[in-house]
Scaffold this motif. Sequence first.
Motif, short mmCIF file in Angstrom:
data_model
loop_
_atom_site.label_atom_id
_atom_site.label_comp_id
_atom_site.label_asym_id
_atom_site.label_seq_id
_atom_site.Cartn_x
_atom_site.Cartn_y
_atom_site.Cartn_z
N UNK A 135 -20.65 99.08 32.21
CA UNK A 135 -21.24 98.41 33.06
C UNK A 135 -22.69 98.58 33.43
N UNK A 136 -23.01 99.63 32.64
CA UNK A 136 -24.62 100.16 32.72
C UNK A 136 -25.07 100.39 33.99
N UNK A 137 -24.29 101.18 34.87
CA UNK A 137 -24.63 101.61 36.39
C UNK A 137 -25.17 102.95 36.08
N UNK A 138 -26.41 103.32 36.58
CA UNK A 138 -26.99 104.54 36.55
C UNK A 138 -25.87 105.58 36.78
N UNK A 139 -25.91 106.73 35.80
CA UNK A 139 -24.94 107.63 35.78
C UNK A 139 -25.06 108.49 37.06
N UNK A 140 -26.27 108.70 37.58
CA UNK A 140 -26.29 109.43 38.76
C UNK A 140 -25.43 108.75 40.07
N UNK A 141 -25.53 107.36 40.15
CA UNK A 141 -24.92 106.92 41.11
C UNK A 141 -23.62 106.74 41.01
N UNK A 142 -23.06 106.31 39.79
CA UNK A 142 -21.76 106.33 39.35
C UNK A 142 -20.93 107.53 39.54
N UNK A 143 -21.44 108.66 39.28
CA UNK A 143 -20.76 109.94 39.38
C UNK A 143 -20.81 110.60 40.67
N UNK A 144 -22.06 110.08 41.47
CA UNK A 144 -21.97 110.39 42.91
C UNK A 144 -20.90 109.75 43.48
N UNK A 145 -20.51 108.54 43.53
CA UNK A 145 -19.64 107.67 43.85
C UNK A 145 -18.25 108.30 43.61
N UNK A 146 -17.96 108.69 42.35
CA UNK A 146 -16.49 109.20 41.73
C UNK A 146 -16.55 110.63 42.57
#
Lengths: 348, 503
Positions: A135-146
């Motif tokens: 989905x090409x979401x920036x990693x910082x945001x994705x993993x902060x979410x998870x």
Amino acid sequence: MSVVDGKAPQAAGVPERSGARTIVDTVFRARELSIVAALAVLIGVTAAANSNFLSGQGVTDILLNTSILALLAVGQSVVVITRNIDLSVGSVVGLVAFVTGDFLASGGSMPLGILIGVAIGAACGVVNGLLVSFLRVPALVVTLGTLYVVQGLDHYIAHGRQINAVDLPPAMLALGNEGVLGVPYLPLIAVVIMLAVGYYLRSYPSGREFYAIGSSPEAARLAGVPVRRRILAAYLLSGALAGLGGVLWLARFGTVIADSAQGWELTVVSAVVVGGVAITGGVGSVYGAVLGALLLTTIGSALVVLRVNPFWQQAVTGALLLLAISVDRVLALRVARLLRKRNVRHGS
Amino acid sequence: MSETGASRPIIALKDVTKSFGAVSALRGVSLELYAGEAHALAGENGAGKSTLVKTLAGVHRPDSGTVLLHGEPVVFHGPADAQAAGVAVIYQEPTLFPDLSVAENIFMGRQPRAGLGRIDRRAMRAETAALFQRLGVGLAPDQPARGLSIADQQLVEIAKALSRDARVLIMDEPTAALSGNEVDRLFGVVEALRAQGCAVLFISHRLDEIFRLCQRVTTLRDGAWIASEPVEGLTHDDLIRRMVGRELDALYPKQDTTPGEVALKVERLTREGVFTDVSFEVRRGEIAALAGLVGAGRSEVARAIFGIDRFDAGKVTVNGRELPPGSPTAAMGAGLALVPEDRRQQGLVMDMSIERNIGLTGLAALRRGPVISRAAERDRARDWALKLRLKFARLNDGVGVLSGGNQQKVVLAKWLAIGPSVLIVDEPTRGIDVGTKAEVHRLLSELAGQGMAVLMISSDLPEVLGMADRVLVMHEGRITAEIPRERATEESVMAAATGRAAA
């Protein structure tokens, strides 16, 4: 004048044994060596102040405390090398420690428990990996979410309960606190995994592709590197190692509450960066990352032994991080200048 | 259409159409590449050449139309598929991994294997050394790609493509950064490959090279196919006419001017190991060219003058004011502007829009109170876009969607907007199509006519000879000759650039 010096090898027409590569190699090896040196100084000073520091138990404690951090650092460095980041590892460790503990306390078998733990970690990794790579979401945001999602899940499952060491099978606690020939299992596991991952990254084509992706994602795509698959794999590995870390956390501490490894993701990232893995990807090794983990843990223990206010521990970690990044920057500039002086003679 | 070589093309495009949003990059383009034939692809920048290359390379999939491999339709799902089919591509912009060694760069994705699937580093190094030998390049396989000059990067790209043992070799402006010797060697290697039955697709803005290397040429204009024909019998003018669809004014519209007072004065500038004792002056109304081989230190001198790099000794004076070293802000304040060599990396912020890029150099002027005025920014951008005849859809489009020539115009606009008295342009027309090239030349000439001092760094000899009032030649970090326009010839400049003559 170095411009004139350079003409000799050039004129010979045979590619000279590159001095430039040696410089770069030396710089990065120097990084690992400088951590070892820092460790030696630290241990020397602390041991001089308090001889208990180097007692068998003292060393064992440091090794045990380092192991889980080192394991997470190995996974994290693979992710960081691809120019991404995994902030969810602390939450995953907490979730896995609790769920596995719950399973074992209610009479589940130990091998199955370990498997479940690693599988949960891997599943979290896959979710991160899919979101980042496909989905090409920036990693910082994705993993902060998870990070928050997994944390919430953990609290939901725990519901205020705690896992008690007495309810766990003795073999599980033995895994966390005993060893062979005086060497505890935990550091052995960490070292084996570090060596395996380090060897894979260095010697296998797919391993080198992680570096390629971090160095230049666009060039990697054009070179036919399966970028998304590799990034997914990096997260899978990081997640699975976080899962294993959670199992070992349970084995080591026995008594766990929900989200017991809260905040660890930042320690892991610090260890990786202090260990010389560039946060911008493409550079570094898992060995460095593990040394970084060892250094941070040792500092923590040393400060306790030296009776320094624990407040300083975080400040020292922070200072070390800034130092590491500054040193990296200065070295990068130095190397760039050296390379430039060499290359100015090539365009003939 | 005539058929040479084998009867069936190795790879072909048939009626390929490709659009990016509203911009249609290719419209019904067909192309056939035959074994043993070097095929040129001509067209202005923005004509769709790079899109065509990327379609063949499997980076883009056509919206309609087909790619034919040995006459059979194929679908490339990615670059790896095209590579597996024997297509090797040298891209216009080098695509290297700066953190990895040159050898790893060349073999990424298909390293030679030792036991247990491990990389055979020794074989990799040996093969790289052999490739460099074949190309006559003095690079070491273990050297990291970081810090290589553009020419060396391009050579690594070429080695990478050669190492693939390709059936189809596609070269998108491989020679843009290369010196004469390197071009000769490259062409030698390409000839050998062609003799072995490799199909070659060659893109260059240097028409001479097309005539020298290729048997057939396909011309594109605005994404549409114009012609495919044998090179033999064509003239430069024929080709240019097909590319631009109109007669070109002279490519080098140099206006005669009388130089005024000295605007830029450089005295004994030295940067250890890079350049030594560089002194020259540029007067108002004059175009001075800084010629020399790639790597002679020309761009480095420009960077030092502008204050990007520090210099170890010497003095830079602009309009009688001495510049402090290492301060681009001071240089800009003194009326200096630098259009850098690498527009993607240094000239533009690729993720920002056209108007924002143009606005960057004048944020203070665009301020209304504490905030930047969008309206002022837009006016400034529109103003310059019109003056430079920029081809764009909307001013808030990212500069990334523009063609190379139009990107260069944005960089020029950005710097001209500050109203400089001294303009330094580094390779102003590298990788730019003939049409835009002439426009840039006319612009430089006009600027000089209006009293600007222009220092032009260029590796394009006809451009140097055509545009410069005075040619300064650098060789290995020193200025070896200063040749006035009347005496500047290809021979005199090359002799000084290669250090053969102390003119």
